[in-house]
Design a protein around this motif. Structure first.
Motif, PDB file in Angstrom:
ATOM      1  N   ALA A 110      40.843  38.333  32.580  1.00  0.00           N
ATOM      2  CA  ALA A 110      41.762  37.522  33.568  1.00  0.00           C
ATOM      3  C   ALA A 110      42.732  37.876  34.114  1.00  0.00           C
ATOM      4  CB  ALA A 110      41.474  36.564  32.336  1.00  0.00           C
ATOM      5  N   ILE A 118      30.733  39.088  40.197  1.00  0.00           N
ATOM      6  CA  ILE A 118      31.168  38.419  41.781  1.00  0.00           C
ATOM      7  C   ILE A 118      30.079  38.379  42.614  1.00  0.00           C
ATOM      8  CG2 ILE A 118      32.808  39.555  43.675  1.00  0.00           C
ATOM      9  CD1 ILE A 118      34.116  40.802  41.742  1.00  0.00           C
ATOM     10  N   ARG A 141      43.995  38.331  42.407  1.00  0.00           N
ATOM     11  CA  ARG A 141      43.428  38.091  40.510  1.00  0.00           C
ATOM     12  C   ARG A 141      42.172  37.338  40.244  1.00  0.00           C
ATOM     13  NH1 ARG A 141      46.172  42.469  38.094  1.00  0.00           N
ATOM     14  NH2 ARG A 141      48.122  43.019  39.143  1.00  0.00           N
ATOM     15  N   ALA A 142      41.331  38.116  39.426  1.00  0.00           N
ATOM     16  CA  ALA A 142      40.094  37.085  39.231  1.00  0.00           C
ATOM     17  C   ALA A 142      40.672  36.215  38.120  1.00  0.00           C
ATOM     18  CB  ALA A 142      39.226  37.972  38.024  1.00  0.00           C
ATOM     19  N   GLU A 158      30.101  33.156  35.736  1.00  0.00           N
ATOM     20  CA  GLU A 158      30.711  33.554  34.815  1.00  0.00           C
ATOM     21  C   GLU A 158      30.086  33.783  33.755  1.00  0.00           C
ATOM     22  OE1 GLU A 158      34.937  31.367  33.027  1.00  0.00           O
ATOM     23  OE2 GLU A 158      33.814  30.645  34.782  1.00  0.00           O
ATOM     24  N   GLU A 215      42.277  40.827  36.675  1.00  0.00           N
ATOM     25  CA  GLU A 215      41.546  41.763  37.004  1.00  0.00           C
ATOM     26  C   GLU A 215      41.959  41.789  38.351  1.00  0.00           C
ATOM     27  OE1 GLU A 215      38.089  45.601  36.484  1.00  0.00           O
ATOM     28  OE2 GLU A 215      37.413  43.153  35.835  1.00  0.00           O
ATOM     29  N   ARG A 243      31.564  43.287  38.892  1.00  0.00           N
ATOM     30  CA  ARG A 243      31.988  42.890  37.848  1.00  0.00           C
ATOM     31  C   ARG A 243      33.524  42.154  37.399  1.00  0.00           C
ATOM     32  NH1 ARG A 243      28.087  41.536  35.508  1.00  0.00           N
ATOM     33  NH2 ARG A 243      29.177  41.153  33.311  1.00  0.00           N
ATOM     34  N   VAL A 244      33.354  41.122  36.677  1.00  0.00           N
ATOM     35  CA  VAL A 244      35.183  41.432  36.586  1.00  0.00           C
ATOM     36  C   VAL A 244      34.459  41.578  34.738  1.00  0.00           C
ATOM     37  CG1 VAL A 244      36.718  39.600  36.276  1.00  0.00           C
ATOM     38  CG2 VAL A 244      35.689  39.442  38.010  1.00  0.00           C
ATOM     39  N   ILE A 286      33.044  36.951  48.690  1.00  0.00           N
ATOM     40  CA  ILE A 286      34.291  37.039  48.724  1.00  0.00           C
ATOM     41  C   ILE A 286      34.590  36.819  50.039  1.00  0.00           C
ATOM     42  CG2 ILE A 286      36.477  38.290  49.384  1.00  0.00           C
ATOM     43  CD1 ILE A 286      35.432  39.985  47.172  1.00  0.00           C
ATOM     44  N   ILE A 299      36.238  33.530  45.954  1.00  0.00           N
ATOM     45  CA  ILE A 299      35.303  34.322  44.966  1.00  0.00           C
ATOM     46  C   ILE A 299      34.482  33.502  44.513  1.00  0.00           C
ATOM     47  CG2 ILE A 299      35.772  36.505  43.745  1.00  0.00           C
ATOM     48  CD1 ILE A 299      38.901  37.181  44.590  1.00  0.00           C
ATOM     49  N   ILE A 331      40.974  41.863  41.958  1.00  0.00           N
ATOM     50  CA  ILE A 331      39.412  42.278  43.120  1.00  0.00           C
ATOM     51  C   ILE A 331      40.293  42.226  44.438  1.00  0.00           C
ATOM     52  CG2 ILE A 331      38.283  40.757  44.041  1.00  0.00           C
ATOM     53  CD1 ILE A 331      37.894  40.677  40.959  1.00  0.00           C
ATOM     54  N   TYR A 367      32.051  33.592  41.468  1.00  0.00           N
ATOM     55  CA  TYR A 367      31.932  34.620  40.863  1.00  0.00           C
ATOM     56  C   TYR A 367      30.652  33.402  39.490  1.00  0.00           C
ATOM     57  CZ  TYR A 367      36.546  35.663  40.920  1.00  0.00           C
ATOM     58  OH  TYR A 367      37.831  36.512  41.385  1.00  0.00           O
TER      59      TYR A 367
END
Length: 121
Positions: free
Chosen positions: A76, A32, A24-25, A104, A78, A72-73, A35, A100, A80, A102
């Motif tokens: 918090a 993102i 998870r993010a 942000e 979420e 996109r995230v 990865i 991963i 992946i 990001y």
């Protein structure tokens, strides 16, 4: 006769059963960028949004959201990607080795919603 104690999904196990783990993010919102992960052992599968057959979405109360974040995230925690394999410890070790990256962004605030935030009434 005494009632049987409550059981949860993690209480069930059979020989040869595989375990799933969501990565998870840690960020509340952003893009993102990449990865990366080590070479996977043969018995472990890794699934990203691109690996979902069909539509990568769940619809609830008339609103759709991705099952796995792709680019996109939005919150918090979420999901992946998913890992699946026979040993939970191996999955946890592999999850810790996944990187991963990001870009942000500031999280959205529900105190002062923007036009792109859906409000359920």
């Amino acid at each position: 006769m005494a009632a049987e104690p409550e059981r949860f999904v993690n209480d069930y196990y059979e020989d040869g059963m595989y375990i799933g783990l969501a990565v998870r993010a840690p960020v509340a919102r952003g893009e993102i960028l990449s990865i990366s992960y080590p070479t996977l052992p043969e018995e472990i599968s890794l699934i990203t949004a691109d690996g979902i057959a069909g539509r990568n979405e769940l619809t609830l109360l008339g609103r759709s959201m991705p099952i796995l974040a792709k680019r996109r995230v939005s919150y918090a925690g979420e999901p992946i990607l998913l890992l699946c394999g026979p040993d939970e410890r191996d999955l946890l070790d592999l999850a810790a080795a996944i990187e991963i990256r990001y870009a942000e962004e500031a999280p959205l605030s529900f105190a002062n919603p923007t036009d792109d935030q859906a409000v359920l009434s």
